[in-house]
Design a protein around this motif. Structure first.
Motif, PDB file in Angstrom:
ATOM      1  N   ALA A   1       0.833  -1.199   0.000  1.00  0.00           N
ATOM      2  CA  ALA A   1       0.000   0.000   0.000  1.00  0.00           C
ATOM      3  C   ALA A   1       0.870   1.253   0.000  1.00  0.00           C
ATOM      4  O   ALA A   1       0.589   2.222  -0.721  1.00  0.00           O
ATOM      5  N   GLY A   2       1.937   1.238   0.786  1.00  0.00           N
ATOM      6  CA  GLY A   2       2.840   2.381   0.821  1.00  0.00           C
ATOM      7  C   GLY A   2       3.549   2.605  -0.504  1.00  0.00           C
ATOM      8  O   GLY A   2       3.663   3.735  -0.980  1.00  0.00           O
ATOM      9  N   LEU A   3       4.027   1.533  -1.125  1.00  0.00           N
ATOM     10  CA  LEU A   3       4.735   1.655  -2.399  1.00  0.00           C
ATOM     11  C   LEU A   3       3.821   2.201  -3.494  1.00  0.00           C
ATOM     12  O   LEU A   3       4.253   2.957  -4.365  1.00  0.00           O
TER      13      LEU A   3
ATOM     14  N   VAL B   1      -5.608  -1.050  -7.997  1.00  0.00           N
ATOM     15  CA  VAL B   1      -4.468  -1.610  -8.731  1.00  0.00           C
ATOM     16  C   VAL B   1      -4.195  -3.020  -8.235  1.00  0.00           C
ATOM     17  O   VAL B   1      -4.199  -3.270  -7.018  1.00  0.00           O
ATOM     18  N   TYR B   2      -3.981  -3.930  -9.189  1.00  0.00           N
ATOM     19  CA  TYR B   2      -3.507  -5.274  -8.853  1.00  0.00           C
ATOM     20  C   TYR B   2      -2.045  -5.382  -9.269  1.00  0.00           C
ATOM     21  O   TYR B   2      -1.656  -4.909 -10.344  1.00  0.00           O
ATOM     22  N   VAL B   3      -1.229  -5.995  -8.415  1.00  0.00           N
ATOM     23  CA  VAL B   3       0.173  -6.247  -8.743  1.00  0.00           C
ATOM     24  C   VAL B   3       0.507  -7.706  -8.437  1.00  0.00           C
ATOM     25  O   VAL B   3      -0.109  -8.328  -7.576  1.00  0.00           O
ATOM     26  N   SER B   4       1.477  -8.227  -9.177  1.00  0.00           N
ATOM     27  CA  SER B   4       1.930  -9.604  -8.987  1.00  0.00           C
ATOM     28  C   SER B   4       3.280  -9.596  -8.295  1.00  0.00           C
ATOM     29  O   SER B   4       4.071  -8.664  -8.449  1.00  0.00           O
TER      30      SER B   4
ATOM     31  N   LEU C   1      -4.030  -6.558  -4.096  1.00  0.00           N
ATOM     32  CA  LEU C   1      -4.984  -5.574  -4.593  1.00  0.00           C
ATOM     33  C   LEU C   1      -4.887  -4.360  -3.680  1.00  0.00           C
ATOM     34  O   LEU C   1      -4.967  -4.492  -2.456  1.00  0.00           O
ATOM     35  N   ALA C   2      -4.718  -3.191  -4.264  1.00  0.00           N
ATOM     36  CA  ALA C   2      -4.570  -1.965  -3.485  1.00  0.00           C
ATOM     37  C   ALA C   2      -5.611  -0.944  -3.911  1.00  0.00           C
ATOM     38  O   ALA C   2      -5.974  -0.868  -5.090  1.00  0.00           O
TER      39      ALA C   2
END
Length: 412
Positions: free
Chosen positions: A99-101, A243-246, A259-260
């Motif tokens: 979340a911070g990134l 936003v989704y990140v892997s 998921l953020a």
């Protein structure tokens, strides 16, 4: 199925096509499936045994090597703490870091990106009252997830463009029906890992907002977009509502996704995560590998992107010097550290030439399958990672010329 599994280990669009059988295979009267499995086994073995390659993918590494990723994990998290239980402990620590990134209020860990994106978009559908999701027909959910949006989550995908590129603001504004969410895959992998310009991206987002739609980024590889956009990660993510990140595509983790977005969305997403079966009892090995990727691999991604441009240019030069009649690197200047190579030969010839080069020289230039894109035309994906940093442009040119020589021998 993961992207690396789908492409890097034998995607069905390649492995499902006929191939030329050797005399020995014909004598054994192998079935087509057996021949395909044999070719895949040769390719993987040649890659694993190669002394040089442009990328050492974690999914091909022995378990002992994969577990070594957790060496030094005590610097990432207090290993005297108890293991996680259904998402607390080290999982919560990873969520806070992500979340911070990304500059978001909150984040939730998911076992897969497929689950994370379905949950995000069904939550947004409940808020907007519209289950229609506008996305590209080459986006991951449309190509690789067996109609999961429709079959599992009750979402209705619509395609804003059929062109092999990112959609434009004009296409968003002019689309003929309402949609509740716009999903943008950044980069769009199956179109060649392509990205819009920063100006184009901001215009597309503004166009969606003009239509009262939320914006969700399929950011499986968002980590590697900062060089192209010339913006920090949080500024890029700030354009989207979620936003989704892997953690394994760019960061070489064991798996997992996040998921953020706004706290209220993430709280609801945790509920749906449980309903979808994603509240896993303990996930600390995967989560620790994600923390390791964020600590050690994330800072190196810009270096890989810059070197991918060197590799791409050297491949074009090597093909030209070898007298290849036509070849294409797409994008010509890679937007990330992955790109496509198109050559005017069939899948069988290209696959055999690539495997022979790996087996006979110890240099694995093309490690991924080839896909047929027309009569006598095929493409493959090239990944540039830490291993590629040992290659100079001259090394790449020489390997490309050697590959062309073997290709001509195979093609007759």
């Amino acid at each position: 199925m993961s992207d690396e599994e789908a492409r890097g280990t034998g995607r069905t669009t390649d492995e499902g096509r006929p191939e030329q059988a050797t005399d020995g295979e014909r004598a054994e009267q192998l079935t087509e499936e057996e021949r395909l499995l044999r070719r895949r086994a040769r390719r993987v073995s040649a890659y694993r045994n190669a002394e040089r390659t442009l990328a050492r993918l974690g999914l091909f590494a022995p378990l002992r090597e994969r577990l070594a990723l957790l060496d030094g994990a005590d610097t990432l998290y207090d290993l005297d703490e108890p293991g996680d239980l259904y998402g607390n402990g080290v999982v919560a620590a990873l969520e806070e870091k992500v979340a911070g990134l990304l500059g978001k209020e909150a984040a939730a860990f998911f076992p897969t990106g497929t689950m994370a994106q379905q949950v995000a978009l069904r939550c947004w559908a409940g808020r907007t009252g519209n289950p229609t999701v506008a996305l590209h027909p080459l986006a991951h959910p449309e190509v690789h997830e067996r109609d999961a949006f429709r079959e599992v989550s009750g979402l209705r995908p619509v395609h804003v463009t059929g062109e092999p590129r990112q959609p434009t603001a004009e296409e968003i504004r002019g689309f003929e029906e309402p949609f509740g969410a716009l999903m943008l895959e950044l980069p769009l992998r199956d179109a060649g890992f392509v990205l819009p310009t920063w100006e184009e991206l901001t215009e597309v987002v503004a166009a969606a907002r003009e239509r009262d739609a939320v914006v969700h980024f399929d950011g499986a590889r968002l980590w590697e977009t900062t060089v192209h956009f010339g913006r920090p990660l949080a500024e890029i993510a700030d354009l989207a509502d979620s936003v989704y990140v892997s953690f394994y595509k760019s960061l070489q983790g064991f798996g997992g996704a996040a998921l953020a977005g706004p706290t209220s969305l993430i709280e609801e997403a945790r509920t749906w995560r449980h309903r979808y079966g994603g509240a896993v009892f303990q996930q600390f090995p995967t989560v620790l590998s994600a923390l390791a990727g964020l600590e050690h691999e994330l800072p190196r991604l810009p270096e890989y992107v810059h070197h991918a441009r060197v590799v791409a240019a050297a491949l074009r030069e090597g093909f030209a010097l070898a007298g290849l009649p036509w070849a294409r690197v797409h994008p010509e200047v890679p937007h990330t550290f992955d790109f496509q190579v198109w050559l005017p030969y069939g899948v069988d010839e290209l696959s055999e030439a690539a495997i022979r080069q790996s087996e006979e020289t110890g240099t694995a230039l093309f490690i991924n399958p080839w896909d047929a894109k027309g009569p006598g035309l095929s493409l493959t994906e090239v990944y540039v990672r830490a291993a590629a940093l040992e290659w100079t442009a001259a090394d790449v040119r020489a390997a490309a010329a050697d590959f062309v020589t073997r290709l001509r021998e195979v093609a007759g």
